[in-house]
Structures are given as structure tokens and as C-alpha cells.
Motif scaffolding. Sequence first.
Motif, PDB file in Angstrom:
ATOM      1  N   UNK A   1      17.269 -14.611 -87.402  1.00 12.97           N
ATOM      2  CA  UNK A   1      16.766 -15.762 -86.625  1.00 12.97           C
ATOM      3  C   UNK A   1      15.256 -15.722 -86.436  1.00 12.97           C
ATOM      4  N   UNK A   2      14.708 -16.879 -86.317  1.00  9.47           N
ATOM      5  CA  UNK A   2      13.312 -17.032 -85.896  1.00  9.47           C
ATOM      6  C   UNK A   2      13.372 -18.066 -84.779  1.00  9.47           C
ATOM      7  N   UNK A   3      13.203 -17.626 -83.554  1.00  7.28           N
ATOM      8  CA  UNK A   3      13.425 -18.563 -82.454  1.00  7.28           C
ATOM      9  C   UNK A   3      12.679 -18.173 -81.198  1.00  7.28           C
ATOM     10  N   UNK A   4      12.392 -19.210 -80.416  1.00  7.54           N
ATOM     11  CA  UNK A   4      11.864 -18.996 -79.065  1.00  7.54           C
ATOM     12  C   UNK A   4      12.959 -19.462 -78.107  1.00  7.54           C
ATOM     13  N   UNK A   5      13.394 -18.594 -77.229  1.00  9.38           N
ATOM     14  CA  UNK A   5      14.382 -18.974 -76.219  1.00  9.38           C
ATOM     15  C   UNK A   5      13.649 -19.247 -74.904  1.00  9.38           C
ATOM     16  N   UNK A   6      13.897 -20.412 -74.355  1.00  3.69           N
ATOM     17  CA  UNK A   6      13.311 -20.737 -73.059  1.00  3.69           C
ATOM     18  C   UNK A   6      14.412 -20.567 -72.021  1.00  3.69           C
ATOM     19  N   UNK A   7      14.248 -19.563 -71.178  1.00  3.57           N
ATOM     20  CA  UNK A   7      15.359 -19.163 -70.303  1.00  3.57           C
ATOM     21  C   UNK A   7      14.926 -19.161 -68.849  1.00  3.57           C
TER      22      UNK A   7
END
Lengths: 720, 238
Positions: free
Chosen positions: A463-469
Motif C-alpha cells: 500500500x501507499x496511503x495516508x490514513x487520516x484518523x
Amino acid sequence: MAIDQDRNSPQSDFSGRHLAIGTNVVLSIVIALTLVVVSQWVSFKRNTRVDLTSSRLNSLTTGTEYLVSDLDQKVRLASLYFETDIEDEDQARYRERMDDLLSLYQRTNPSMVEIRSINPLQDHAKRDAFVDELRGLKVFSEETQPYEALAERFKNELLGQINELLQGQSEKLAGIVETTSDETAKIDLGQIQMLLEDRERAVAFATEDVRALVDGASPQYGVVQQKLVQLYSGVVRDLNNILSYCQQLRVQRTSMPEAVSDYVNSVDTAYRSLIARLEGETTNARGLGGLEFDGLVRQLGPMSNALVVYTDEQAKVVRFDEIWPAADPRAVEAGFGQRIFRGEEKVTSAILQLTVAEKTAVVFARFGGQSLFAGGRPGMPGMGSRPGPYAKIKAMLEDANFVVEEWDVASMETPPELDPPPVRTIFVVLRPINPPPGGQPQSQGGFNDLHRQRVVGALGEHPRAIFVAGWLPGAFGDVPEPYPYDGYLADDWGIHVASDMVVLRAFPYPGKPGEMAIGQESFVAGEFSRSDHAIVRGMVGKRGATRLACPIEISGSRPEGVVVDKLLWMNAVEGLWGVRDFTKYEKNVREGKPVSRQEGDATGPFTVAVAGEAGDGKIVVVSGRAPFSDEWALARGGLLTSRGITTVLRNPGNVHLFINSLHWLNDRTEWLDVGKPVDIGTIAIDERSGSMRVIKAFAYVGWPATALLAGGVVWWMRRR
Amino acid sequence: MRNIITLTGRELSSQFYSPIAYIVIAVFLVVSGIFFATTTFLAGGPSNCRPLFQLLPIVMVFVLPMLTMRLMSEEFRNGTIETLMTAPVRDIEVIVGKFLGSFIFFLLMLAATLVYPFLVSFYGPLDIGLTFTSYVGLILLGALYIAVGLFFSTCTRNQVIAVLCSFVLLAIVTLLADFLVRQIEGTPRVVMQQVSLLSHYHDFARGLIDTNHTVFFLSSTGLFLFLAVKVLEFRRWR
């Protein structure tokens, strides 16, 4: 013998010595000149530069330098900032700054970057030659081909057919009118003849225009297309009118002379084929749409202050308002002092877009709700269409050469297909927010395992991702909603999002030392410490902030091969709490009473951003409610300056974190921190103040007179 | 070395004896003061002296030849060159001494302009780095102008011819070359940039120190001093 005598004479001695000295002088001068030229040539080829300005005004960012140094094709930068004889001060400053910037690009890679300045107000010949050069670029020459073909077909085929028909019919009618004795028929046919002759003249005028436009020094095919559409439509309209008129005559005039009758019956056959041909050509011409090149040239007006970035294949105009946007967008006429210089950011972006063909996609994964980019309130009478909450961020990412799309996980099983396919897709996984109970019904229901699987499936093995949590209160304000991707992050990455806890910053209660209070600002997390990770290394001095953050924890027992680094965190200070149950504080907060940390609530430090790597996979997890939305990342605040209040980005660190995370996820660490705002101080003085007058008088008269006086005294004393 | 110091001191004293020098300083300060007040010290303008620093070389084209015109020409005209030539000093010492005398005088004149950045610093955050590099550029440029002036002064006993020749050459390589740089493109432009003194100086006024420009100014100054020495040698043997 005579020669020997001559040689030994004093005169001969003198000449010989003269010659020797002369030769010596000439030789030494030649050697010195050679040395000077060689040293200058070497220093020109292998020079070193040091930028000593306090604002690093003459330095490009590392990202830009890498991009420019690594160019594999020629890039030309043409400044069309105008210059007048009596010049406005601001205009000179704009132009000077732009020239400086362009020379920085050229010096970074002299063999691949060419710069030029054209004064469009005075150098007309240069400007025209420049426009011709642009027209010759591959993309524009290809674009022009169908237009050229359209013009060619007109000149070589259709013009002849139109003239032949109009002239032939006109002559034929003239013959009939002359020979017939039926006065009514004469009038009827005379009207048709007049119409044909009028149209013939209109065609002649239009032909002249078209020829001038096509054969001129700067062909304008876009205008030719419009002229031809007008011309063909006119001819078709007239011919159709004649056909209708003849149809009427056939019905109304039962007895017509034979010649007239023959003509009226023959028009259908004579006109139909040309009408069909012209209608086809009109549809074809209209289908071509507008010429992109014409749009480009329109932006190069004499006072447009445009900058053109172009390669052998294509060109891009960077407008003045893109490079120099007003700090306050509401300001109608902002001067130099009220504008922000975004030169490097925009020029680098243009170079990126022209030279890096392979694009990376950034797909924002949202759950339901309205579009992130398009208007949020379509169809509301009188309200217009408000831009989506990520519209400006999208534009910013497109400037950085990303393709930006959104994916509604609630309604689409897979991410949108992109054409052409991107080299890589980076997902920005926004925190799913379920619709409020009793609110607008969601046909898909709440976020569930199926939706999560869609996202996790799309992320794939690498994966290549930004998680906004961020922290999200429960539907009834009590138990916070768990972060739905926590299981995935914990299992695959060893990252736990403590979504049961909100980071809260209590402040000293006014007038009651030692006691704390909570206000609206308490939910804003800021004043971050940062690690030395590439993403945040350049974030020095850039304020970042996020609201409703929850702590992110890095598990000690991570899956094998997974490396997780902290990016940003808040140090433990008095009043920094991780609150699990806000209802315990709610009563006091509502009544404005002091609060104290409840049992079970945590104290800092709290991590709010981490980056993880596992083989070819990379993720960034950032805590907070929409920290990268326009409203939060691009929020502007007032700043008092010598020229009044100007607005600046309130949270520039958020933009830095987002863009740099994307470059890092895209394996483009060399592009980190592309573009930078350059801040130059200004002279804070009122033009009409007494101080200004005193300083001017001192500069004009006082200081030179002092020097003269001092000199006079010294001279007089020495004379004594 | 002792000879050079003696000659430098002598030259410097003679500059201060001459009323023309003070007039030159006053004219220089009047013009630079006008430039400062009209182009640099503007309400809301950038808090640096870059506009002034970009204009000072133009003033120097006119002012410095007036300082250097008499350096050697006067010695020739008054006949004092004979005394100098028969004294135990080498030609190179004469030229270097004369050069340093004028150069120090020029530095004092330039020091008087420090008051302008000082004034700016009261009303905004002065860019110290940019100010520093601009002065480095002006000093290097001034040294070259003085070397050119000294060369022409060595060539003739007529001060007017010396000043005119210096002025013409400096105007060509400073003003005309800069004008041409703006008019042409491609390789000729790169060549012309290498010839144009303003193109070399421009980077200093922008806050940059570039080895290419530094080598250019130093080597060109050295060349003209060398030429002056050769001319003097040649005159001795004529």
C-alpha cells in the motif's frame, strides 16, 4: 663590412634594444592576456556560488534543483513582463524578481534551461516571432492540422462549388428574368436573384478575410474556423430559404411560364448536394471546438505579465495572478507589498507538468457525503455552488503533477479507473463518518466490514496511503466511535490509533492559580515536536495544527520487516491530557468552572503522526479531523504589517506534512519541499511623515554637505 | 613593500590635498543620496538597499575616472616622473602604490554610503548578507575602474584624454554591454554577459558571491595594472 659597421653603431644598438624590449613587452602582454582569459574561462565553467541573503532569496529549494538538474529535455522560460519608459515602481519590482528567479533556473542547468525576456509592449517583432515559435511546438502544430485542413478544403473545393452555384444560378435567373414577360414571375425570380447576389458578395468578403487570416504572418485558425462556420451557415440558410420560396411558388402559382417553372422545379436538385456538403462541413468545424493555442495566445497580452514555460513539444502559461496572488483574495487592487510571490512553486510545477509525463494518482477515499472537490450545494437557488472542502488542495496537488480523484467507498466497489493509467496510486483514506441518526438517510447504511475490505483490497499488498484518523464522538455524544481501520493498522503495521481518547489542552483558569479550564481551543493540537524523518525535516518554523486528535501508539511487537517512525508528537506539559470520557468534564465546562484531570485519563507525550515502511509498502498515519482540508490546511489569518493587515497561512505545517508525505509515498524524496514562500521585510514608515522628510533632506543635502565640510576643514588645516 | 607603502601614503595625501577630491565625494554622495531617496527608501518597499546598489556602478563610471585621471598624467606633465624614475623604486611599485592610494580613497568614499543601509535598518529588517555582498561587488568593481583609469593615465600626459578614454571604455563595458545583453539571445548573450561588468556585478547586488565574477574582477584588475606597468616600462625606454 658596411653592415658590420652599421651593427656596431650606437644607432644600431638602440634599435636592437628597442626591438628586444618591444618584443618582450608584446610577449608578456600576450601571456598575461592568455592567463586572464583562461582563468576567467575556467571560473566560468566551474564556478561556485554562495547565497548570503538572509531570506535565501537566491536559492532554489532542493526539490527544484534536483528536478532542474535532472532535466532530459530543453526547457525554455520566457518572461513577458512589460516595461514602459516611465515605469510604475511595483511593475519594476515584479519584473526584477521574475528575472532573478529565471536566472536561478538557468544557472542550475545552463545546458537544459534557456531564459529570455520579451517586452510585449515594445518588442512587437520579438513577440510575434515568439508566438510563431510556440505555434511550431508539436502539440500545437498537431492541434492546428484539422483547422488547416478545414481552411484548405474551403480554398480548394468548397469556395469553387459555392461560387459556381451562386454565380451559375444568378446568371441563369438573370436570363429568365430578361426573357420572360410575366411580371409576377419577374418579381419572384428577381428576389431570388438578389438574395444570391448578396450572398455572393458576402462570400467574397469572407474569402478575403479567411485568406488574410490563413496567409498572414500569424495564422489565426481559430478565427478562420468561426468565419467558415458563419459563412457556411449563411449560405445554407439562404439556399434553404430559396428552396422554401420555390416550394411556395410551386403551390401558389399554378400557371407559370415554362422557363420559370423549369427553374423552380430544378432548384432542389441543384442545391441539395451543396447544402448537404456545407452542413457536414459546418458540423465538422463546430466539432473541432476551440483551439488551445488561441487560448494560450490570448493570455499573452501586452500587459498580461505572463510567463511561458515550454519545451520542444508543449507550452504552459503561468499567469501573473498565479505567481503573484494577493495575500487577501478580496483585495481588488493589491500592490507589490500585498502580494505573495509563488514564483518557484508555479514555475517548478509547470516544468514538472511539461517534462514528467508519468503521473501518480492521489485518490481520496471517502464514505458517502458530498463531493470533496465539486460544488457542495448544487441547485440551491441563489446560493450558487460552493467549492468542495478539498477543492483548493486538489488544485495544489495538480500543480505538483498529481492526478487527483475521489472514491466514494459507499457507492463504488473499486477506485475510479484513470485514463491514462497512473504509474502509482496513493490513497488518502479519510475517516469514515456515519450519517447522524435521524439525519439524511444513507442508502448504504453505516460504514461496515464490506467497505473496509474495499479499501484494504484496493491498497493491495504494497500500500501507499495516508490514513487520516481523528477522534469522533459517538452518535449520542458518549462513547467515541472506534477507528474502523485500527485493526488493519495494528495487524499489518503495528500502529494503534487510540480513538477512545481525545487529545485535549487545558489552560490555566483565569484568576485561580493551579486550576485548569477547557475551552474551544483546547481541542486544537499544535506546538508539535518533530523527528528527523525526511517528511518533516523541513518543517522548521511552520506551524502545524489539527483538531480532535487522538494519540497514535507504535506497538513494540510489530510484524517482521515493518519499520515505523514517529513524525510529530506533543510533549508532556501541564494541561495536556488524553481524555477518554469527555462527559466527566462536560458539566464544569458548560458552567465555566475549573476542571482537573480525571482518573484514567492519560498525560502526554502524544504522537499525532507516524510513517511506516514494510518492503515496498509505505503508509503515513495522521491524527485529527480533516487536517488536510481547505478549511484547515489553507486557513488564513490576519497579520499586521507596515502596509496594513495582510493574511498568511495559519497552518503552513499541514500543507508541508501533506505534500511531503505524498512525495515520500511516491518515492520522490528529492522533490520534498518543492517551492517555498520568500519573505522579504519592508520599510515601515509613513510616506508623509516628518521622519521621511528629514531622511530625504539628509540624503539629498545633509550628508553630502557634511562630507564637503569635513573635507574643507581637513584641507584648510593641512594648508595651514 | 616599503616603497609601495610610501607611495600609497604619498598618493593618499595628495588626494586629500586636492579640493577636487572633496568635490568628487560630495557629487558622489549627492547622486547616491538622490538614488537612495527616490528608489530605495520607499514606504512599504523592500528593506534592503538593492536599488541603490544597482545604480551606484553607473555613478562610479563617471566619478572614478575623475579620481584617476591625474595619477600618472600629472607626473608626466609636471616632469616629476623623472624624479620618480630615477628613484630606487621599480615600475610595478609605482603603479601599485598609485593604485592603492586611489583605491583607499575610493573605499573611504564608499564607506560614506554605509549610512544608507544603516538608515534602512531603523525602519525594517535589513538584509545584512545582501548588503555585505553588494559592498564586496562595489569594491571589486571600483578596483577595476581605478585600474582602467590608471592605465589610461599612464598612457598620456593629458588628463582630459585620460579621463575621456577611461570614461569611454568603462561606459562601453558597463552600460553599452549591459544594454546589448538585454537585446540579444543565445550564445552571443552568454559571451556578452561575460564582457559586461554590470552582468558580473549584478549577482553581488542580489546577495550572491560567485567565484566566476570574483575571478573576473580580480584578473581584469590585475591585467590593467600589468598593462600600466608595461606602458610605464615602455615609456622609460622610448
